[in-house]
Write an enzyme that holds these catalytic residues in place. Sequence first.
Site, mmCIF file in Angstrom:
data_model
loop_
_atom_site.group_PDB
_atom_site.id
_atom_site.type_symbol
_atom_site.label_atom_id
_atom_site.label_comp_id
_atom_site.label_asym_id
_atom_site.label_seq_id
_atom_site.Cartn_x
_atom_site.Cartn_y
_atom_site.Cartn_z
ATOM 1 N N THR A 291 -3.948 -5.043 0.442
ATOM 2 C CA THR A 291 -3.309 -3.751 0.705
ATOM 3 C C THR A 291 -4.204 -2.874 1.577
ATOM 4 O O THR A 291 -3.703 -2.050 2.345
ATOM 5 C CB THR A 291 -2.974 -3.024 -0.607
ATOM 6 O OG1 THR A 291 -4.168 -2.686 -1.306
ATOM 7 C CG2 THR A 291 -2.088 -3.895 -1.487
ATOM 8 N N ASP A 292 -5.518 -3.063 1.488
ATOM 9 C CA ASP A 292 -6.410 -2.302 2.357
ATOM 10 C C ASP A 292 -6.187 -2.682 3.815
ATOM 11 O O ASP A 292 -6.258 -1.824 4.711
ATOM 12 C CB ASP A 292 -7.870 -2.545 1.965
ATOM 13 C CG ASP A 292 -8.824 -1.619 2.679
ATOM 14 O OD1 ASP A 292 -8.789 -0.395 2.393
ATOM 15 O OD2 ASP A 292 -9.597 -2.096 3.531
ATOM 16 N N GLN B 16 30.787 17.445 -5.625
ATOM 17 C CA GLN B 16 31.202 16.104 -5.224
ATOM 18 C C GLN B 16 32.021 16.152 -3.932
ATOM 19 O O GLN B 16 31.855 15.308 -3.035
ATOM 20 C CB GLN B 16 32.019 15.440 -6.335
ATOM 21 C CG GLN B 16 31.199 15.006 -7.539
ATOM 22 C CD GLN B 16 31.072 16.087 -8.594
ATOM 23 O OE1 GLN B 16 31.200 17.275 -8.305
ATOM 24 N NE2 GLN B 16 30.815 15.669 -9.839
ATOM 25 N N ARG C 35 31.239 31.213 -6.578
ATOM 26 C CA ARG C 35 29.882 31.022 -7.079
ATOM 27 C C ARG C 35 28.937 30.734 -5.918
ATOM 28 O O ARG C 35 29.357 30.369 -4.823
ATOM 29 C CB ARG C 35 29.826 29.849 -8.070
ATOM 30 C CG ARG C 35 30.144 28.496 -7.453
ATOM 31 C CD ARG C 35 29.909 27.351 -8.415
ATOM 32 N NE ARG C 35 30.210 26.052 -7.789
ATOM 33 C CZ ARG C 35 29.941 24.873 -8.341
ATOM 34 N NH1 ARG C 35 29.376 24.809 -9.531
ATOM 35 N NH2 ARG C 35 30.245 23.746 -7.714
ATOM 36 N N ASN D 143 22.289 20.254 -8.172
ATOM 37 C CA ASN D 143 22.954 21.563 -8.184
ATOM 38 C C ASN D 143 21.939 22.612 -8.631
ATOM 39 O O ASN D 143 21.571 22.680 -9.800
ATOM 40 C CB ASN D 143 24.153 21.528 -9.118
ATOM 41 C CG ASN D 143 25.108 22.682 -8.874
ATOM 42 O OD1 ASN D 143 24.730 23.685 -8.285
ATOM 43 N ND2 ASN D 143 26.341 22.537 -9.324
ATOM 44 N N LYS E 277 0.850 -1.185 0.000
ATOM 45 C CA LYS E 277 0.000 0.000 0.000
ATOM 46 C C LYS E 277 0.887 1.237 0.000
ATOM 47 O O LYS E 277 1.695 1.430 0.917
ATOM 48 C CB LYS E 277 -0.903 0.018 1.244
ATOM 49 C CG LYS E 277 -2.111 0.927 1.092
ATOM 50 C CD LYS E 277 -3.096 0.369 0.066
ATOM 51 C CE LYS E 277 -4.461 1.040 0.174
ATOM 52 N NZ LYS E 277 -5.400 0.480 -0.830
ATOM 53 N N HIS F 102 21.370 25.754 -9.820
ATOM 54 C CA HIS F 102 22.232 26.752 -10.448
ATOM 55 C C HIS F 102 21.709 28.173 -10.260
ATOM 56 O O HIS F 102 20.504 28.436 -10.396
ATOM 57 C CB HIS F 102 22.367 26.461 -11.936
ATOM 58 C CG HIS F 102 22.958 25.119 -12.242
ATOM 59 N ND1 HIS F 102 24.241 24.782 -11.917
ATOM 60 C CD2 HIS F 102 22.422 24.023 -12.843
ATOM 61 C CE1 HIS F 102 24.485 23.537 -12.302
ATOM 62 N NE2 HIS F 102 23.394 23.053 -12.855
ATOM 63 N N PHE G 24 34.539 26.173 -9.045
ATOM 64 C CA PHE G 24 34.484 25.047 -9.983
ATOM 65 C C PHE G 24 35.351 25.388 -11.187
ATOM 66 O O PHE G 24 34.999 26.237 -12.009
ATOM 67 C CB PHE G 24 33.045 24.767 -10.426
ATOM 68 C CG PHE G 24 32.903 23.465 -11.182
ATOM 69 C CD1 PHE G 24 33.329 22.266 -10.640
ATOM 70 C CD2 PHE G 24 32.342 23.459 -12.462
ATOM 71 C CE1 PHE G 24 33.207 21.075 -11.337
ATOM 72 C CE2 PHE G 24 32.215 22.271 -13.163
ATOM 73 C CZ PHE G 24 32.646 21.073 -12.599
#
Length: 294
Positions: A57-58, A221, A173, A247, A12, A249, A156
């Site tokens: 599932t109920d 990383q 940055r 990321n 469920k 940006h 970077f």
Amino acid sequence: MAIHLGGNQYGKAEVRLVRVDRGAERHAVTDLNVTTTLAGDLEATHLTGDNSGVLPTDTQKNTVYAFAREGVGEIEAFGLRLARHFVDTTPTITRARVRLEQYRWERLTVDGQPAHHSFARAAGTRTATVAYDGSTAWVVSGVADLTLLNTTGSEFHGFHRDRFTTLPETDDRILATAVSASWRHGGDPADRADAAWAESFRQAHRHLLEAFADTHSLSLQQTLHAMGERVLRHREELVEVRLALPNKHHFLVDLEPFGLDNPGEVFFAADRPYGLIEGTVLRDGAPDPGLAWW
């Protein structure tokens, strides 16, 4: 041509549960999204439609609500209770996995005092995944959608270039991401108290944030590894950390057409496409339970 049934499971998905603990002095809210997944001897229902071994599932949904009536507590402990129940009480089920998302609510204050029954949604979603196979339990805790941003201290450059590369190098940055992190607990979680689960989450969460803030990043990383390493160095009960860091940006807007400079103050926040950095940091010698728990 031989054909056979392969691996299978069912459950469920996304049972929404809100429990209000109505204390005399103040209320507390537990807001969950719970997914149960069961596996075992289920060939008959697939091959012949014989459902005698299927727990509906109920019923799984109802079990989540019924167990919540007794109290939820920390989500790891609640998931363990559910997983053990499904395996231990259903003859055909040999493995259960329970995934939980907890939407966190912070108590409001009025004139500096905590409010009795008023809350605001907190940042980040607490998560847990519990798996149980009848003898062994694995527990993975975590946090998702935790948005973090450093306005400087990120670079970077020095990356590989080919004829399709247009990205300029930068030594300053904005670094922004929406953290999804999970950490696996070692040892036997059977007798761990709610307080231990709560403290483990608080501290792992804190070390993720502190590593993000403390790391002068030369790549996302590098930040990922620093976050996972810091958690493992400070929390002995954990053996593995997995992180996914999109990321987010932020591009400097060119204001020269308007006769204006832009000394790193006005940015366009792009939502897509985005880089997605994923990785795992492991404690040496950590046992690997396989993918059943993940």
